[in-house]
Design a protein around this motif. Structure first.
Motif, short mmCIF file in Angstrom:
data_model
loop_
_atom_site.label_atom_id
_atom_site.label_comp_id
_atom_site.label_asym_id
_atom_site.label_seq_id
_atom_site.Cartn_x
_atom_site.Cartn_y
_atom_site.Cartn_z
N ALA A 171 0.86 -1.19 0.00
CA ALA A 171 0.00 0.00 0.00
C ALA A 171 0.89 1.23 0.00
N VAL A 172 0.45 2.27 -0.73
CA VAL A 172 1.18 3.53 -0.82
C VAL A 172 0.26 4.64 -0.34
N ILE A 173 0.78 5.48 0.54
CA ILE A 173 0.02 6.58 1.13
C ILE A 173 0.74 7.89 0.84
N GLU A 174 -0.01 8.91 0.42
CA GLU A 174 0.57 10.25 0.29
C GLU A 174 0.15 11.08 1.49
N ILE A 175 1.03 11.96 1.91
CA ILE A 175 0.76 12.80 3.07
C ILE A 175 1.05 14.25 2.70
N GLU A 176 0.09 15.11 2.91
CA GLU A 176 0.27 16.54 2.70
C GLU A 176 0.36 17.23 4.05
N LEU A 177 1.40 18.03 4.23
CA LEU A 177 1.61 18.75 5.48
C LEU A 177 1.42 20.23 5.22
N THR A 178 0.62 20.87 6.06
CA THR A 178 0.29 22.28 5.90
C THR A 178 0.48 23.03 7.21
N GLY A 179 0.59 24.35 7.10
CA GLY A 179 0.64 25.19 8.29
C GLY A 179 -0.75 25.54 8.76
N ALA A 180 -0.82 26.31 9.84
CA ALA A 180 -2.12 26.67 10.41
C ALA A 180 -2.96 27.49 9.43
N ASP A 181 -2.30 28.17 8.48
CA ASP A 181 -3.03 28.97 7.50
C ASP A 181 -3.47 28.16 6.29
N GLY A 182 -3.20 26.86 6.29
CA GLY A 182 -3.59 26.00 5.18
C GLY A 182 -2.59 25.94 4.05
N ARG A 183 -1.52 26.69 4.16
CA ARG A 183 -0.50 26.71 3.11
C ARG A 183 0.35 25.44 3.18
N GLY A 184 0.59 24.83 2.02
CA GLY A 184 1.40 23.62 2.00
C GLY A 184 2.84 23.89 2.40
N ILE A 185 3.38 23.05 3.27
CA ILE A 185 4.77 23.22 3.70
C ILE A 185 5.64 22.04 3.28
N ALA A 186 5.05 20.87 3.07
CA ALA A 186 5.83 19.69 2.69
C ALA A 186 4.91 18.63 2.12
N ALA A 187 5.49 17.75 1.32
CA ALA A 187 4.76 16.62 0.77
C ALA A 187 5.52 15.35 1.10
N GLY A 188 4.77 14.30 1.39
CA GLY A 188 5.40 13.03 1.74
C GLY A 188 4.71 11.86 1.07
N VAL A 189 5.42 10.76 0.98
CA VAL A 189 4.85 9.52 0.48
C VAL A 189 5.52 8.37 1.22
N ALA A 190 4.71 7.38 1.57
CA ALA A 190 5.23 6.21 2.29
C ALA A 190 4.65 4.95 1.67
N SER A 191 5.44 3.91 1.63
CA SER A 191 4.94 2.63 1.14
C SER A 191 5.18 1.56 2.20
N PHE A 192 4.24 0.64 2.28
CA PHE A 192 4.27 -0.44 3.25
C PHE A 192 3.96 -1.74 2.53
N MET A 193 4.46 -2.83 3.07
CA MET A 193 4.12 -4.13 2.54
C MET A 193 3.72 -5.03 3.69
N ALA A 194 3.00 -6.08 3.38
CA ALA A 194 2.67 -7.07 4.38
C ALA A 194 3.92 -7.88 4.70
N ALA A 195 4.11 -8.22 5.96
CA ALA A 195 5.25 -9.03 6.35
C ALA A 195 5.31 -10.31 5.51
N PRO A 196 6.51 -10.69 5.07
CA PRO A 196 6.63 -11.85 4.18
C PRO A 196 6.04 -13.14 4.75
N ASP A 197 6.05 -13.29 6.05
CA ASP A 197 5.51 -14.50 6.67
C ASP A 197 3.99 -14.36 6.77
#
Length: 275
Positions: free
Chosen positions: A107-133
């Motif tokens: 699964a891949v998740i995108e993350i948007e990070l913003t300040g209190a004023d709603g302005r974008g400050i950073a963008a992130g993405v993370a990927s996860f997999m199920a444990a092989p076992d």
């Protein structure tokens, strides 16, 4: 690889809980928010640490991925954070996680990070997999408890000091392996490993600055520790960091790519706490 760090069974005294991050579900998204305090700044600046943004992004993505990969145990494959510009004097950071892709095992998740004023400050993405076992399944109690509120604290000392992350020499940071920095699998929390990589890279910078890029590839958990992050930085502030488990044959646990903002751009108008 490391087991997802988003586990509500963390004790109240856990370092990550002291970052004050609270999450809530909003439709198909998962949102989070935390107040910014000076102890979160990169020393010598008023910029919040990119490793803290990475930690918050990992929490959001980790909670979301539990839904998509259950009952299999999820493990983090990679986590990238890209900061738009040096971050000065933020009062609050908000995060929103959205599903990008869900396969049978990844699964891949995108993350948007913003300040209190709603302005974008950073963008992130993370990927996860199920444990092989396939026999490794999530504890149903963990799924139930993640919906319960957890008492969040406030960071009272600089983040690196609280995490017991020290610069051994320029380019080398050492992160202690303590009970208050572990995840559910009893290995070092991935956000704290991000801090070690950040510290190693920043220790080679020409002056006070922060990371514009922090890209982490999790290869194996740090179960023994301490974790030792060794950085090299080339032209343009582009760095490479290897994080190894010094108590387990110096095995490579995380490979990271970093980039700093120009040192002058990273300076704020206030003096932040020392490491």
């Amino acid at each position: 690889m490391t087991t997802t760090n988003s586990d509500e069974r963390l004790p109240d005294a856990h370092i990550i809980n002291e970052l004050g991050f609270q999450t809530t579900r909003v439709g198909d998204e998962l949102h989070g928010s935390a107040a910014v305090v000076p102890e979160m700044f990169v020393p010598g600046t008023t910029s919040i640490r990119t490793s803290i943004l990475a930690t918050w992004a990992d929490i959001v993505a980790g909670y979301m991925v539990l839904d998509f990969l259950q009952p299999r145990v999820p493990v983090t494959l990679d986590l990238d954070i890209h900061v738009h510009e040096p971050l000065r004097e933020l009062e609050r950071v908000d995060a929103a996680g959205r599903l990008v892709k869900k396969g049978q095992s990844v699964a891949v998740i995108e993350i948007e990070l913003t300040g209190a004023d709603g302005r974008g400050i950073a963008a992130g993405v993370a990927s996860f997999m199920a444990a092989p076992d396939p026999a490794m399944l999530m504890d149903p109690e963990m799924l139930r408890r993640r919906e319960l509120p957890v008492q969040r604290g406030r960071l009272r000392v600089p983040f690196a000091e609280r995490a017991r992350c020290e610069i051994r020499e320029p380019g080398v940071a050492v992160l202690a392996h303590g009970h208050d920095g572990l995840n559910a699998s009893r290995s070092l929390n991935g956000g704290l490993i991000a801090l070690a990589a950040e510290e190693a890279a920043l220790s080679l910078a020409a002056g006070p600055t922060s990371l514009s890029v922090l890209a982490l590839r999790y290869l194996r958990p740090v179960r023994t520790g301490p974790a030792v992050a060794t950085a090299t930085v080339g032209p343009g502030g582009l760095g490479k960091v290897e994080v190894r488990d010094s108590g387990d044959g110096d095995r490579l646990a995380v490979y990271a790519v970093t980039r700093t903002f120009p040192a002058a751009a990273g300076r704020g108008t206030q003096t932040a706490p020392a490491r």
